[in-house]
Scaffold this active site. Structure first.
Site, PDB file in Angstrom:
ATOM      1  N   PHE A 187       0.860  -1.258   0.115  1.00  0.00           N
ATOM      2  CA  PHE A 187      -0.039   0.091  -0.039  1.00  0.00           C
ATOM      3  C   PHE A 187       0.994   1.302  -0.172  1.00  0.00           C
ATOM      4  O   PHE A 187       1.845   1.186   0.678  1.00  0.00           O
ATOM      5  CB  PHE A 187      -0.849  -0.056   1.084  1.00  0.00           C
ATOM      6  CG  PHE A 187      -1.843   1.383   1.445  1.00  0.00           C
ATOM      7  CD1 PHE A 187      -2.803   1.551   0.432  1.00  0.00           C
ATOM      8  CD2 PHE A 187      -1.332   2.148   2.146  1.00  0.00           C
ATOM      9  CE1 PHE A 187      -3.640   2.773   0.726  1.00  0.00           C
ATOM     10  CE2 PHE A 187      -1.997   3.441   2.265  1.00  0.00           C
ATOM     11  CZ  PHE A 187      -3.183   3.602   1.585  1.00  0.00           C
ATOM     12  N   GLU A 230       3.778  24.334  11.491  1.00  0.00           N
ATOM     13  CA  GLU A 230       2.961  23.636  11.950  1.00  0.00           C
ATOM     14  C   GLU A 230       2.357  24.550  13.251  1.00  0.00           C
ATOM     15  O   GLU A 230       1.110  24.693  13.251  1.00  0.00           O
ATOM     16  CB  GLU A 230       3.120  22.283  12.314  1.00  0.00           C
ATOM     17  CG  GLU A 230       3.334  21.331  11.463  1.00  0.00           C
ATOM     18  CD  GLU A 230       2.127  20.935  10.624  1.00  0.00           C
ATOM     19  OE1 GLU A 230       1.013  21.129  11.078  1.00  0.00           O
ATOM     20  OE2 GLU A 230       2.391  20.810   9.095  1.00  0.00           O
ATOM     21  N   GLU A 232       8.004   5.548  12.029  1.00  0.00           N
ATOM     22  CA  GLU A 232       7.766   7.194  12.437  1.00  0.00           C
ATOM     23  C   GLU A 232       8.682   7.583  13.506  1.00  0.00           C
ATOM     24  O   GLU A 232       8.733   7.011  14.471  1.00  0.00           O
ATOM     25  CB  GLU A 232       6.479   7.542  12.773  1.00  0.00           C
ATOM     26  CG  GLU A 232       6.074   8.833  12.933  1.00  0.00           C
ATOM     27  CD  GLU A 232       4.749   9.043  13.508  1.00  0.00           C
ATOM     28  OE1 GLU A 232       4.314  10.404  13.356  1.00  0.00           O
ATOM     29  OE2 GLU A 232       4.229   8.218  14.115  1.00  0.00           O
ATOM     30  N   GLU A 258      -6.809  21.522   4.067  1.00  0.00           N
ATOM     31  CA  GLU A 258      -8.216  21.299   3.831  1.00  0.00           C
ATOM     32  C   GLU A 258      -9.104  20.325   4.653  1.00  0.00           C
ATOM     33  O   GLU A 258     -10.114  20.514   4.924  1.00  0.00           O
ATOM     34  CB  GLU A 258      -8.567  21.296   2.458  1.00  0.00           C
ATOM     35  CG  GLU A 258      -7.982  19.894   1.853  1.00  0.00           C
ATOM     36  CD  GLU A 258      -8.294  19.919   0.186  1.00  0.00           C
ATOM     37  OE1 GLU A 258      -8.482  18.780  -0.271  1.00  0.00           O
ATOM     38  OE2 GLU A 258      -8.251  20.954  -0.288  1.00  0.00           O
TER      39      GLU A 258
END
Length: 180
Positions: free
Chosen positions: A15, A92, A119, A140
């Protein structure tokens, strides 16, 4: 050789998404046997502990689909390919809170879920906060509200599970230990 190293002999990407890639790796274990490992590949992220002039931590509350509920978190975000973590941290912070930081200090980096994901989060503390005149826009698909809380209020949010993720709990602990 690293202690208990598992040597990858084959990796199959199953994936590839906007945020993560998932592979299944065939590995040779330290004892010579074979095994499979499912690995989530993530580009890394930053998290920021924003401290106001009056000693409060600035949090964002947002819905987390994986948990099917809203939680309170320190501002954080995904690194873009090749992006410097400090640049990402400033972006951020501005996007999610509307604050800029006169002082941004790197604290440390840590793995979030090393059993299945690569991560790494780079953690910063932001001080000398100031309101941004023209706030950056959120992504968004991102909806947040801002909460400013004392250490004691943040500890209560941990106890009642409003704060429910490790990076934020660590951020609160760091702020308490450093008497922010």
């Amino acid at each position: 050789m690293k202690k208990f190293e598992e040597k990858t002999v084959h990796s199959t990407e199953i994936f590839k998404g906007k945020v993560v890639t998932l592979t299944v790796d065939d590995v040779i274990l330290p004892n010579g046997k074979e095994a499979k490992r499912e690995i989530v590949h993530h580009p890394g992220a930053v998290a920021i502990i924003p401290i106001t002039r009056d000693g409060k931590i600035v949090f964002v509350e947002q819905y987390r689909k994986a948990l099917e509920r809203s939680i309170v978190e320190i501002p954080a975000g995904k690194l873009e390919p090749g992006e410097d973590p400090a640049v990402c941290a400033r972006r951020e912070l501005e996007e999610e809170t509307g604050y800029g930081a006169g002082e941004l200090t790197y604290l440390l980096s840590f793995a979030t879920s090393p059993g299945f994901a690569n991560e790494i989060i780079h953690l910063y503390v932001a001080k000398d906060l100031y309101k941004i005149e023209e706030k950056r826009t959120l992504d968004e698909d991102e909806f947040v509200s801002i909460i400013e809380a004392t250490i004691e209020e943040a500890e209560e949010m941990i106890e009642n599970r409003q704060i429910y993720d490790a990076k934020t709990a660590y951020g609160v602990l760091w702020a308490k230990m450093n008497k922010m």
